[in-house]
Scaffold this motif. Structure first.
Motif, PDB file in Angstrom:
ATOM      1  N   ALA A  35       5.784  40.656  39.148  1.00  8.75           N
ATOM      2  CA  ALA A  35       6.579  39.460  39.439  1.00  8.75           C
ATOM      3  C   ALA A  35       8.069  39.805  39.436  1.00  8.75           C
ATOM      4  CB  ALA A  35       6.277  38.363  38.421  1.00  8.75           C
ATOM      5  N   LYS A  36       8.491  40.574  38.461  1.00  9.47           N
ATOM      6  CA  LYS A  36       9.895  40.978  38.404  1.00  9.47           C
ATOM      7  C   LYS A  36      10.254  41.881  39.586  1.00  9.47           C
ATOM      8  CE  LYS A  36      10.249  40.595  33.371  1.00  9.47           C
ATOM      9  NZ  LYS A  36      10.301  41.336  32.088  1.00  9.47           N
ATOM     10  N   ALA A  37       9.333  42.753  39.970  1.00  8.47           N
ATOM     11  CA  ALA A  37       9.581  43.633  41.115  1.00  8.47           C
ATOM     12  C   ALA A  37       9.709  42.814  42.400  1.00  8.47           C
ATOM     13  CB  ALA A  37       8.455  44.657  41.251  1.00  8.47           C
ATOM     14  N   PHE A  38       8.929  41.744  42.500  1.00  6.23           N
ATOM     15  CA  PHE A  38       9.006  40.862  43.671  1.00  6.23           C
ATOM     16  C   PHE A  38      10.372  40.185  43.735  1.00  6.23           C
ATOM     17  CE2 PHE A  38       8.366  36.413  45.171  1.00  6.23           C
ATOM     18  CZ  PHE A  38       8.183  36.695  46.519  1.00  6.23           C
ATOM     19  N   HIS A  39      10.818  39.615  42.618  1.00  8.95           N
ATOM     20  CA  HIS A  39      12.143  38.988  42.592  1.00  8.95           C
ATOM     21  C   HIS A  39      13.226  40.014  42.944  1.00  8.95           C
ATOM     22  CE1 HIS A  39      11.166  34.998  41.164  1.00  8.95           C
ATOM     23  NE2 HIS A  39      10.460  35.484  40.154  1.00  8.95           N
ATOM     24  N   ARG A  40      13.114  41.204  42.361  1.00 11.62           N
ATOM     25  CA  ARG A  40      14.128  42.238  42.586  1.00 11.62           C
ATOM     26  C   ARG A  40      14.178  42.643  44.056  1.00 11.62           C
ATOM     27  NH1 ARG A  40      12.049  45.615  39.387  1.00 11.62           N
ATOM     28  NH2 ARG A  40      13.022  44.794  37.484  1.00 11.62           N
ATOM     29  N   ALA A  41      13.001  42.707  44.697  1.00  4.62           N
ATOM     30  CA  ALA A  41      12.935  43.123  46.105  1.00  4.62           C
ATOM     31  C   ALA A  41      13.632  42.127  47.025  1.00  4.62           C
ATOM     32  CB  ALA A  41      11.472  43.288  46.533  1.00  4.62           C
ATOM     33  N   MET A  42      13.751  40.879  46.590  1.00  5.34           N
ATOM     34  CA  MET A  42      14.445  39.869  47.388  1.00  5.34           C
ATOM     35  C   MET A  42      15.874  40.304  47.717  1.00  5.34           C
ATOM     36  SD  MET A  42      12.906  36.839  48.023  1.00  5.34           S
ATOM     37  CE  MET A  42      11.433  35.953  47.530  1.00  5.34           C
ATOM     38  N   GLY A  43      16.481  41.069  46.845  1.00  2.00           N
ATOM     39  CA  GLY A  43      17.844  41.512  47.069  1.00  2.00           C
ATOM     40  C   GLY A  43      17.936  42.796  47.870  1.00  2.00           C
ATOM     41  N   VAL A  44      16.782  43.322  48.310  1.00  2.00           N
ATOM     42  CA  VAL A  44      16.766  44.587  49.042  1.00  2.00           C
ATOM     43  C   VAL A  44      16.534  44.355  50.529  1.00  2.00           C
ATOM     44  CG1 VAL A  44      15.671  46.854  49.244  1.00  2.00           C
ATOM     45  CG2 VAL A  44      15.946  45.779  46.983  1.00  2.00           C
ATOM     46  N   GLY A  45      15.394  43.735  50.868  1.00  2.00           N
ATOM     47  CA  GLY A  45      15.097  43.508  52.282  1.00  2.00           C
ATOM     48  C   GLY A  45      13.738  42.868  52.460  1.00  2.00           C
ATOM     49  N   ARG A  46      13.489  42.387  53.662  1.00  2.00           N
ATOM     50  CA  ARG A  46      12.237  41.693  53.971  1.00  2.00           C
ATOM     51  C   ARG A  46      11.012  42.594  53.789  1.00  2.00           C
ATOM     52  NH1 ARG A  46       9.073  37.220  54.259  1.00  2.00           N
ATOM     53  NH2 ARG A  46       7.450  37.522  55.816  1.00  2.00           N
ATOM     54  N   ALA A  47      11.057  43.790  54.320  1.00  2.00           N
ATOM     55  CA  ALA A  47       9.899  44.684  54.233  1.00  2.00           C
ATOM     56  C   ALA A  47       9.538  44.987  52.788  1.00  2.00           C
ATOM     57  CB  ALA A  47      10.176  45.979  54.993  1.00  2.00           C
ATOM     58  N   GLU A  48      10.555  45.268  51.976  1.00  2.00           N
ATOM     59  CA  GLU A  48      10.313  45.569  50.565  1.00  2.00           C
ATOM     60  C   GLU A  48       9.749  44.348  49.830  1.00  2.00           C
ATOM     61  OE1 GLU A  48      13.432  48.312  52.104  1.00  2.00           O
ATOM     62  OE2 GLU A  48      13.043  46.165  52.244  1.00  2.00           O
ATOM     63  N   THR A  49      10.238  43.165  50.206  1.00  2.00           N
ATOM     64  CA  THR A  49       9.775  41.946  49.541  1.00  2.00           C
ATOM     65  C   THR A  49       8.327  41.642  49.880  1.00  2.00           C
ATOM     66  OG1 THR A  49      12.037  41.084  49.715  1.00  2.00           O
ATOM     67  CG2 THR A  49      10.312  39.521  49.132  1.00  2.00           C
ATOM     68  N   VAL A  50       7.940  41.843  51.127  1.00  3.17           N
ATOM     69  CA  VAL A  50       6.548  41.594  51.520  1.00  3.17           C
ATOM     70  C   VAL A  50       5.615  42.571  50.812  1.00  3.17           C
ATOM     71  CG1 VAL A  50       4.917  41.689  53.449  1.00  3.17           C
ATOM     72  CG2 VAL A  50       7.126  40.544  53.734  1.00  3.17           C
ATOM     73  N   THR A  51       6.017  43.816  50.710  1.00  2.75           N
ATOM     74  CA  THR A  51       5.198  44.801  49.991  1.00  2.75           C
ATOM     75  C   THR A  51       5.021  44.389  48.531  1.00  2.75           C
ATOM     76  OG1 THR A  51       5.930  46.601  51.425  1.00  2.75           O
ATOM     77  CG2 THR A  51       5.049  47.215  49.273  1.00  2.75           C
ATOM     78  N   ALA A  52       6.105  43.950  47.908  1.00  5.07           N
ATOM     79  CA  ALA A  52       6.032  43.502  46.515  1.00  5.07           C
ATOM     80  C   ALA A  52       5.195  42.229  46.398  1.00  5.07           C
ATOM     81  CB  ALA A  52       7.437  43.268  45.971  1.00  5.07           C
ATOM     82  N   ALA A  53       5.288  41.354  47.388  1.00  3.58           N
ATOM     83  CA  ALA A  53       4.497  40.115  47.375  1.00  3.58           C
ATOM     84  C   ALA A  53       3.011  40.419  47.453  1.00  3.58           C
ATOM     85  CB  ALA A  53       4.912  39.218  48.543  1.00  3.58           C
ATOM     86  N   GLN A  54       2.642  41.397  48.259  1.00  2.74           N
ATOM     87  CA  GLN A  54       1.230  41.757  48.386  1.00  2.74           C
ATOM     88  C   GLN A  54       0.680  42.318  47.077  1.00  2.74           C
ATOM     89  OE1 GLN A  54       1.503  44.360  51.782  1.00  2.74           O
ATOM     90  NE2 GLN A  54       1.309  42.688  53.263  1.00  2.74           N
ATOM     91  N   ALA A  55       1.480  43.124  46.393  1.00  5.31           N
ATOM     92  CA  ALA A  55       1.048  43.662  45.095  1.00  5.31           C
ATOM     93  C   ALA A  55       0.910  42.542  44.078  1.00  5.31           C
ATOM     94  CB  ALA A  55       2.059  44.701  44.606  1.00  5.31           C
ATOM     95  N   LEU A  56       1.852  41.596  44.084  1.00  6.24           N
ATOM     96  CA  LEU A  56       1.786  40.474  43.147  1.00  6.24           C
ATOM     97  C   LEU A  56       0.600  39.577  43.449  1.00  6.24           C
ATOM     98  CD1 LEU A  56       3.050  38.974  40.785  1.00  6.24           C
ATOM     99  CD2 LEU A  56       4.630  37.871  42.396  1.00  6.24           C
ATOM    100  N   ARG A  57       0.301  39.396  44.726  1.00  5.79           N
ATOM    101  CA  ARG A  57      -0.886  38.609  45.119  1.00  5.79           C
ATOM    102  C   ARG A  57      -2.155  39.228  44.548  1.00  5.79           C
ATOM    103  NH1 ARG A  57      -1.824  38.084  51.231  1.00  5.79           N
ATOM    104  NH2 ARG A  57      -3.794  37.268  50.463  1.00  5.79           N
ATOM    105  N   GLN A  58      -2.261  40.532  44.617  1.00  8.92           N
ATOM    106  CA  GLN A  58      -3.446  41.208  44.081  1.00  8.92           C
ATOM    107  C   GLN A  58      -3.599  40.938  42.591  1.00  8.92           C
ATOM    108  OE1 GLN A  58      -2.928  45.330  45.103  1.00  8.92           O
ATOM    109  NE2 GLN A  58      -3.390  45.037  47.272  1.00  8.92           N
ATOM    110  N   SER A  59      -2.486  40.975  41.871  1.00  8.21           N
ATOM    111  CA  SER A  59      -2.532  40.707  40.429  1.00  8.21           C
ATOM    112  C   SER A  59      -2.927  39.250  40.172  1.00  8.21           C
ATOM    113  CB  SER A  59      -1.171  40.999  39.793  1.00  8.21           C
ATOM    114  OG  SER A  59      -0.934  42.382  39.711  1.00  8.21           O
ATOM    115  N   ALA A  60      -2.367  38.329  40.944  1.00  4.65           N
ATOM    116  CA  ALA A  60      -2.687  36.912  40.757  1.00  4.65           C
ATOM    117  C   ALA A  60      -4.154  36.650  41.063  1.00  4.65           C
ATOM    118  CB  ALA A  60      -1.792  36.051  41.647  1.00  4.65           C
ATOM    119  N   GLN A  61      -4.689  37.295  42.104  1.00  4.54           N
ATOM    120  CA  GLN A  61      -6.090  37.091  42.450  1.00  4.54           C
ATOM    121  C   GLN A  61      -7.011  37.677  41.382  1.00  4.54           C
ATOM    122  OE1 GLN A  61      -6.974  35.090  45.121  1.00  4.54           O
ATOM    123  NE2 GLN A  61      -8.870  35.177  43.943  1.00  4.54           N
TER     124      GLN A  61
END
Length: 428
Positions: free
Chosen positions: A299-325
């Motif tokens: 979750a923290k990596a996802f928030h942090r990626a928001m300040g980097v770029g779209r591609a990085e944020t989507v990658t982090a979102a997919q990892a967070l989705r896996q954890s949530a599922q």
């Protein structure tokens, strides 16, 4: 021929098909094995239980017309933008009646395959589901159905963009068990337990709902077509309160934002709406501690990626989705007894979690969670009704602290929540 048969099984039959006096259309709850007044409860005008039947009337009412005017929608546009949530999916495609609002089949599924057999001798819930009925007993399935409209979905007219809220639509917030309770048109009696395999565990329903809400929001955010609105990001994904604050430009100006340890982002950057992430982490710390650390880190990596770029944020979102599922699956199979539920409430009020209540949305979720979990224990016989009633003053104080977003104060809220939790601990 096969296509014709498949279409008939998915056919929308309409409210009238459920409204017979020997089915669900009685005016009083005098039937067995079901109440048989379900249509009357669905149509109840004086309580939240009738909200689904009133859904299209809201669109046609003064506020709905004003929203449509702000959006520049004609009649066809209103149906295109609103029917996906304010009416049955069949009505949105011309096969049902808009005036029925969110009807029986919007939640229970198209009845063409099961209407004529679900009341027959020997019918079972498992057979009904096999014939096309939606398995609302399954928490993840129920959450998926509810989230389509109460958060956003992929269906036509089911994505609640920021421009719709800017036009006057209420802010979106979701809590599965609370919303289910408000719309419950059945009794969980001995027959229900026998047919459905047990009573609903409200605490489990709450936890799975939080996990599925996280999964859904990240799934939608990861879709390029939904992630932006022109050159701007789609603001519906972000925390409303982080932007909707007072602006003071004079010498008395001071920063009103409170640091949030769950969001490692630069000051002034709008954060993703993490209200459900906060609640899921609290539950995970108790139910699945071996998964909680990974979820928090992602979750923290996802928030942090928001300040980097779209591609990085989507990658982090997919990892967070896996954890949530993974947490959703764990919650669905976990026991939610008395001590575990108390522990989750303690976790919500702990420093590790409550320090993240810096904005309105997450704080609202925490109060709904405490109320839901306590009521779930009462309904399960783990806490007496009288003992829970004695805590209503403290819970109402916590609700009062989030009654109005413009007067929300993080520190005052945490104090109110802590007071409610300290009182609840006395029940242990």
């Amino acid at each position: 021929m096969a296509e014709s048969t498949a279409a008939s099984l998915r056919a929308h039959m309409g409210v009238a098909s459920c409204a017979g006096s020997t089915c669900h259309g009685r005016s009083v709850p005098s039937g067995t094995p079901v109440r048989q007044d379900e249509i009357a409860r669905w149509q109840e005008d004086s309580s939240p239980a009738g909200a689904h039947s009133r859904a299209w009337r809201v669109v046609e009412g003064p506020r709905g017309r004003e929203i449509a005017r702000h959006l520049g929608l004609d009649a066809a546009g209103v149906q295109r933008e609103c029917a996906g949530c304010h009416a049955s999916p069949a009505a949105a495609t011309g096969r049902g009646r808009l005036s029925d609002g969110v009807d029986c089949e919007a939640c229970h599924g198209p009845a063409g395959g099961w209407l004529s057999t679900h009341y027959a001798v020997g019918a079972s819930h498992r057979r009904n589901v096999a014939q096309g009925m939606t398995d609302l007993v399954n928490p993840a399935t129920r959450a998926s159905v509810c989230l389509d409209c109460h958060l956003s979905g992929d269906g036509r007219g089911q994505f609640i963009a920021h421009r719709i809220m800017a036009a006057g639509h209420p802010r979106i917030s979701f809590e599965l068990d609370l919303f289910s309770t408000l719309q419950m048109h059945h009794d969980e009696d001995a027959d229900y337990v026998q047919r459905k395999g047990g009573r609903t565990n409200s605490m489990r329903m709450w936890a799975v709902g939080q996990a599925q809400a996280v999964t859904r929001s990240l799934e939608l955010f990861s879709q390029p077509a939904k992630a932006s609105n022109g050159i701007f990001p789609e603001f519906t994904f972000y925390d409303c309160h982080s932007c909707h604050r007072r602006i003071i430009d004079g010498e008395d100006a001071h920063v009103t934002a409170v640091p949030n340890p769950g969001r490692p982002i630069a000051q002034g950057m709008p954060p993703f709406n993490d209200e459900n992430m906060i609640m899921l982490l609290a539950a995970a710390r108790v139910v699945a501690p071996n998964l909680a650390g990974e979820f928090d880190a992602r979750a923290k990596a996802f928030h942090r990626a928001m300040g980097v770029g779209r591609a990085e944020t989507v990658t982090a979102a997919q990892a967070l989705r896996q954890s949530a599922q993974a947490l959703s699956t764990r919650m669905a199979g976990a026991e939610f007894g008395r001590e575990r539920t108390f522990a989750i409430m303690d976790a919500i009020a702990s420093d590790a979690i409550s320090d993240r209540f810096t904005d309105y949305e997450g704080s609202v979720q925490s109060v709904m969670a405490i109320d839901t979990l306590l009521n779930g224990m009462v309904n399960s016989g783990m806490v007496s009704t009288g003992a829970a009633s004695g805590l209503r003053v403290q819970i109402n104080q916590a609700y009062a602290a989030v009654k109005e977003p413009n007067s929300y104060r993080p520190i005052a809220f945490r104090q109110a929540l802590g007071g409610a939790i300290r009182s609840i601990r006395s029940l242990r």
